[in-house]
Design a protein around this motif. Sequence first.
Motif, PDB file in Angstrom:
ATOM      1  N   THR A  76     -28.490  27.001 -50.143  1.00  0.00           N
ATOM      2  CA  THR A  76     -28.410  25.905 -51.115  1.00  0.00           C
ATOM      3  C   THR A  76     -26.980  25.395 -51.316  1.00  0.00           C
ATOM      4  N   THR A  77     -26.037  25.871 -50.492  1.00  0.00           N
ATOM      5  CA  THR A  77     -24.656  25.421 -50.630  1.00  0.00           C
ATOM      6  C   THR A  77     -24.598  23.884 -50.528  1.00  0.00           C
ATOM      7  N   ALA A  78     -24.039  23.256 -51.543  1.00  0.00           N
ATOM      8  CA  ALA A  78     -23.981  21.783 -51.550  1.00  0.00           C
ATOM      9  C   ALA A  78     -23.016  21.302 -50.466  1.00  0.00           C
ATOM     10  N   GLU A  79     -23.425  20.247 -49.753  1.00  0.00           N
ATOM     11  CA  GLU A  79     -22.613  19.725 -48.644  1.00  0.00           C
ATOM     12  C   GLU A  79     -21.194  19.367 -49.084  1.00  0.00           C
ATOM     13  N   GLU A  80     -21.094  18.735 -50.261  1.00  0.00           N
ATOM     14  CA  GLU A  80     -19.765  18.286 -50.706  1.00  0.00           C
ATOM     15  C   GLU A  80     -18.824  19.461 -50.976  1.00  0.00           C
ATOM     16  N   ASN A  81     -19.393  20.656 -51.206  1.00  0.00           N
ATOM     17  CA  ASN A  81     -18.541  21.830 -51.431  1.00  0.00           C
ATOM     18  C   ASN A  81     -17.686  22.147 -50.212  1.00  0.00           C
ATOM     19  N   VAL A 115     -31.484  30.180 -40.441  1.00  0.00           N
ATOM     20  CA  VAL A 115     -30.795  29.723 -41.647  1.00  0.00           C
ATOM     21  C   VAL A 115     -31.029  28.226 -41.800  1.00  0.00           C
ATOM     22  N   ILE A 116     -31.611  27.840 -42.926  1.00  0.00           N
ATOM     23  CA  ILE A 116     -31.883  26.428 -43.192  1.00  0.00           C
ATOM     24  C   ILE A 116     -30.895  25.956 -44.247  1.00  0.00           C
ATOM     25  N   SER A 117     -30.051  24.998 -43.885  1.00  0.00           N
ATOM     26  CA  SER A 117     -29.011  24.579 -44.833  1.00  0.00           C
ATOM     27  C   SER A 117     -29.389  23.284 -45.541  1.00  0.00           C
ATOM     28  N   GLY A 118     -28.616  22.953 -46.554  1.00  0.00           N
ATOM     29  CA  GLY A 118     -28.843  21.723 -47.320  1.00  0.00           C
ATOM     30  C   GLY A 118     -30.108  21.782 -48.156  1.00  0.00           C
ATOM     31  N   VAL A 119     -30.483  22.981 -48.586  1.00  0.00           N
ATOM     32  CA  VAL A 119     -31.745  23.140 -49.313  1.00  0.00           C
ATOM     33  C   VAL A 119     -31.600  22.672 -50.765  1.00  0.00           C
ATOM     34  N   THR A 120     -32.554  21.843 -51.181  1.00  0.00           N
ATOM     35  CA  THR A 120     -32.630  21.411 -52.587  1.00  0.00           C
ATOM     36  C   THR A 120     -34.086  21.557 -53.050  1.00  0.00           C
ATOM     37  N   PHE A 164     -39.379  23.643 -50.580  1.00  0.00           N
ATOM     38  CA  PHE A 164     -37.997  23.147 -50.680  1.00  0.00           C
ATOM     39  C   PHE A 164     -37.870  21.845 -49.908  1.00  0.00           C
ATOM     40  N   ARG A 165     -36.762  21.181 -50.101  1.00  0.00           N
ATOM     41  CA  ARG A 165     -36.441  19.999 -49.303  1.00  0.00           C
ATOM     42  C   ARG A 165     -35.144  20.263 -48.564  1.00  0.00           C
ATOM     43  N   ARG A 166     -35.040  19.673 -47.393  1.00  0.00           N
ATOM     44  CA  ARG A 166     -33.813  19.786 -46.609  1.00  0.00           C
ATOM     45  C   ARG A 166     -33.052  18.476 -46.748  1.00  0.00           C
ATOM     46  N   HIS A 167     -31.848  18.551 -47.292  1.00  0.00           N
ATOM     47  CA  HIS A 167     -31.038  17.342 -47.507  1.00  0.00           C
ATOM     48  C   HIS A 167     -31.864  16.260 -48.201  1.00  0.00           C
ATOM     49  N   GLY A 168     -32.687  16.661 -49.157  1.00  0.00           N
ATOM     50  CA  GLY A 168     -33.473  15.708 -49.933  1.00  0.00           C
ATOM     51  C   GLY A 168     -34.653  15.095 -49.195  1.00  0.00           C
ATOM     52  N   ASP A 169     -34.953  15.611 -48.012  1.00  0.00           N
ATOM     53  CA  ASP A 169     -36.035  15.090 -47.170  1.00  0.00           C
ATOM     54  C   ASP A 169     -37.402  15.451 -47.755  1.00  0.00           C
ATOM     55  N   VAL A 170     -38.471  15.305 -46.974  1.00  0.00           N
ATOM     56  CA  VAL A 170     -39.809  15.638 -47.467  1.00  0.00           C
ATOM     57  C   VAL A 170     -39.914  17.142 -47.759  1.00  0.00           C
ATOM     58  N   GLU A 171     -40.848  17.474 -48.642  1.00  0.00           N
ATOM     59  CA  GLU A 171     -40.987  18.879 -49.023  1.00  0.00           C
ATOM     60  C   GLU A 171     -41.633  19.697 -47.910  1.00  0.00           C
ATOM     61  N   GLU A 172     -41.054  20.874 -47.669  1.00  0.00           N
ATOM     62  CA  GLU A 172     -41.621  21.813 -46.698  1.00  0.00           C
ATOM     63  C   GLU A 172     -42.012  23.073 -47.445  1.00  0.00           C
ATOM     64  N   THR A 173     -42.960  23.817 -46.905  1.00  0.00           N
ATOM     65  CA  THR A 173     -43.279  25.114 -47.530  1.00  0.00           C
ATOM     66  C   THR A 173     -43.271  26.213 -46.477  1.00  0.00           C
TER      67      THR A 173
END
Lengths: 471, 99
Positions: free
Chosen positions: A186-191, A224-229, A244-253
């Motif tokens: 869940t590490t934010a990209e801007e970090n 490892v799946i990054s950009g998780v929100t 979860f969503r990846r980079h705000g994309d569609v929800e995956e389970t």
Amino acid sequence: MSAVAIRDAYDVAVVGAGPAGLAAATVCAKAGLSTVLLDEQASAGGQIYRAITETPVREKPVLGESYWRGAALVEAFRSSGAEHVAGATVWSLTREREIGVSVGGGAQLTGARRVILCTGALERPFPIPGWTLPGVMTAGAAQILLKSAGLVASGRTVLAGCGPLLWLLAWQYLNAGANIDAILDTTAEENRTRALPHVPRFLLSGYFLEGLKLVRAVKREVRVISGVTALRAIGDTGVRSVAFRRHGDVEETRLADTLLLHQGVAPNVNLALSAGVEHRWDESQLCWAPVLDDEGNSSVEGIAVAGDGAGIAGAQAAEWRGRLAAIAAARALGFSVPAVEEARARRELKRCLRGRAFLDTLYRPAKSFRQPSGDTIVCRCEEVTARQITDTVALGCPGPNQMKAFLRCGMGLCQGRLCGLTVTELIAEGRGVPPQQVGYYRLRPPVKPITVAELAALPKTEAAVKAVVRI
Amino acid sequence: MFQRLPLEPSGSTVGISIDGRRVEARAGDTVAAAMLAAGVVRCRTTPVSGAPRAPYCMMGVCFDCLVTIDGVGSRQGCLVRVREGMRIEMQQGARELGK
């Protein structure tokens, strides 16, 4: 439980047997002070060196070198002459340094001329939908089960969040032969860009090579799946899947039998706050931290704070902070400690703090994971939701203490440990003011629940009895 | 769901009961660890909504591992070690009077 009888008074009482507490108690006892180390766990080590003297995981590479460092600390402590009371829950500390402690269901009082609080850190709340479901635990909890009992999650295991501990646990799980289905980062990209200016100093810290080795080893073995929100735990009587969503994309389970959450740690401030120690909001670490001088002395005379309870800096820094606080305590009581020891502690502490700004910036938890919304539970004990809190702020509720009267949030058994940071941030956001202005729960003893029978059985002075007995 | 790593075979065990079921627990384990090792998936229900809970933090902070131990309610399972003959019961809602 410990067979040690607690005396009425000590020169120094240290609370917490993690790296800071062990180091502090060792220095005090060796300097000649009567020293007691009170610790809630059954054996010394704190959380980072949990079960260090008795772990069933004897193959050293599984838990790694950074864990086994703790053995020498405990060894030095044991030969120092300090008393160790294990299984001791400290539930009260007054400004006069009277300490209320329970061991094996029996309460007693003791006191000390100096108190060094080494109560360490606890995992930051991770309020996502479903985080109260059985099967959802903290990464720290999984690590404790591994270290102290040799237990690892079986079935489909998903790790989610950010921070060094998440990677360390994943690495230890792989070493132990345990399965990890995926890591949801869940590490934010801007970090990542914000952390760049801090890279040079981090490169000079001991954490760089160790961390790099660890993350690489994990990434080789685990998806490892990054950009998780928008992370959610889904289930009825227990977690069944994670969405979860990846980079705000569609929800995956993904199916999951165990979800291990982590987004950093924060100082465990309850005992210090209840003693009246002044704390301030630390915006870089998003938590409350005690106001201390460079020897660890707090705003309350005779009470010092060392280790991660003084602000998150890691196990090695905790050790040196513990030593510095102990040296100051010894000197204040008229005992001498060679100046060279103090100089060394200051030098080492400085070295240990080098990589901190990088870690704090890179792993700063995203706002959406700190300030939940809707039906997500914030206060686990009283089952208060984020919406209830934000609605109550809109009604004009100004702070966490007033919020108790509206919603009972923070009034359960955990006494705000799992909701306090979230509630402060939600109120600050709602009011549009900094967290410092909102403040925190007013904490009072007992900071851990004890029975009325325990309180009633405490020894009473004649004056105290006469004050309430009708003649 | 948790499983034990293959550890040294000499480790001793103690007999405990969890909701009346006899379980061999590893000596040295906490009640919460022993329950997870025995496949127990929840250890209490909440006093507010009756929702099931299980150990969350394992370090004495969250109070979600509350159980009744030898007749005493609201004990933190993660802070108490198993002993021979220990009776552990799931806690339904708030601590009951007299427990």
